[in-house]
Design a protein around this motif. Structure first.
Motif, short mmCIF file in Angstrom:
data_model
loop_
_atom_site.label_atom_id
_atom_site.label_comp_id
_atom_site.label_asym_id
_atom_site.label_seq_id
_atom_site.Cartn_x
_atom_site.Cartn_y
_atom_site.Cartn_z
N UNK A 1 30.44 74.27 16.00
CA UNK A 1 30.78 72.87 16.31
C UNK A 1 31.88 72.78 17.35
N UNK A 2 32.89 73.64 17.25
CA UNK A 2 33.99 73.64 18.21
C UNK A 2 33.47 73.95 19.62
N UNK A 3 32.56 74.91 19.70
CA UNK A 3 32.00 75.29 20.99
C UNK A 3 31.16 74.16 21.60
N UNK A 4 30.34 73.51 20.79
CA UNK A 4 29.47 72.44 21.30
C UNK A 4 30.23 71.15 21.56
N UNK A 5 31.15 70.81 20.69
CA UNK A 5 31.88 69.55 20.83
C UNK A 5 33.05 69.64 21.79
N UNK A 6 33.63 70.81 21.93
CA UNK A 6 34.88 70.95 22.68
C UNK A 6 36.05 70.66 21.76
N UNK A 7 37.22 71.10 22.16
CA UNK A 7 38.40 71.01 21.29
C UNK A 7 38.76 69.58 20.89
N UNK A 8 38.74 68.64 21.84
CA UNK A 8 39.16 67.27 21.53
C UNK A 8 38.21 66.59 20.55
N UNK A 9 36.91 66.69 20.81
CA UNK A 9 35.95 66.07 19.90
C UNK A 9 35.96 66.77 18.55
N UNK A 10 36.10 68.10 18.55
CA UNK A 10 36.13 68.84 17.29
C UNK A 10 37.31 68.41 16.43
N UNK A 11 38.46 68.18 17.06
CA UNK A 11 39.64 67.73 16.31
C UNK A 11 39.37 66.39 15.63
N UNK A 12 38.67 65.48 16.32
CA UNK A 12 38.31 64.18 15.70
C UNK A 12 37.28 64.39 14.60
N UNK A 13 36.28 65.22 14.87
CA UNK A 13 35.21 65.47 13.91
C UNK A 13 35.75 66.07 12.62
N UNK A 14 36.70 66.96 12.77
CA UNK A 14 37.29 67.68 11.64
C UNK A 14 37.99 66.76 10.64
N UNK A 15 38.39 65.59 11.08
CA UNK A 15 39.10 64.65 10.19
C UNK A 15 38.15 63.95 9.21
N UNK A 16 36.84 64.03 9.45
CA UNK A 16 35.87 63.40 8.57
C UNK A 16 35.51 64.30 7.40
N UNK A 17 35.16 63.69 6.29
CA UNK A 17 34.69 64.43 5.12
C UNK A 17 33.18 64.63 5.29
N UNK A 18 32.81 65.71 5.97
CA UNK A 18 31.42 65.98 6.32
C UNK A 18 30.87 67.08 5.44
N UNK A 19 29.67 66.88 4.93
CA UNK A 19 29.04 67.89 4.09
C UNK A 19 28.20 68.84 4.94
N UNK A 20 27.83 69.96 4.36
CA UNK A 20 26.94 70.90 5.06
C UNK A 20 25.59 70.24 5.32
#
Length: 96
Positions: free
Chosen positions: A56-75
């Motif tokens: 996810x970090x590779x596809x989203x890039x660091x900035x988007x991944x940081x935002x994405x990481x704040x969500x409670x996302x399931x597998x």
């Protein structure tokens, strides 16, 4: 004899798909590339098969991944995103 025109084929793909594939999570939008360059493909290959955050970090890039990481996302959420992404772009990430 004219050979295969890579630039024309790329232009057709980008016209059909656009440069980015998008998805929404809660009230935020995220972009993933519709085409991967060789460097990104090499980095994907070097990831451990179970490194979901690395993928996810590779596809989203660091900035988007940081935002994405704040969500409670399931597998299951991630699997659904990758399945839709693969179907729509032909990249097939996250498949066995």
């Amino acid at each position: 004899m004219a050979g295969f025109d890579v630039n024309a084929a790329r232009a057709q793909r980008l016209e059909a798909l656009g440069r980015d594939w998008t998805f929404r999570l809660d009230e935020e939008s995220y972009r993933l590339p519709t085409e991967l360059n060789r460097g990104t493909a090499r980095a994907l290959r070097d990831l451990d098969d179970n490194d979901i955050d690395g993928l996810l970090r590779l596809l989203l890039g660091e900035q988007q991944f940081a935002r994405f990481e704040r969500h409670d996302v399931t597998m299951q959420d991630i699997a659904a995103i990758l399945e839709a992404y693969g179907k729509e772009t032909g990249l097939g990430l996250g498949e066995d």
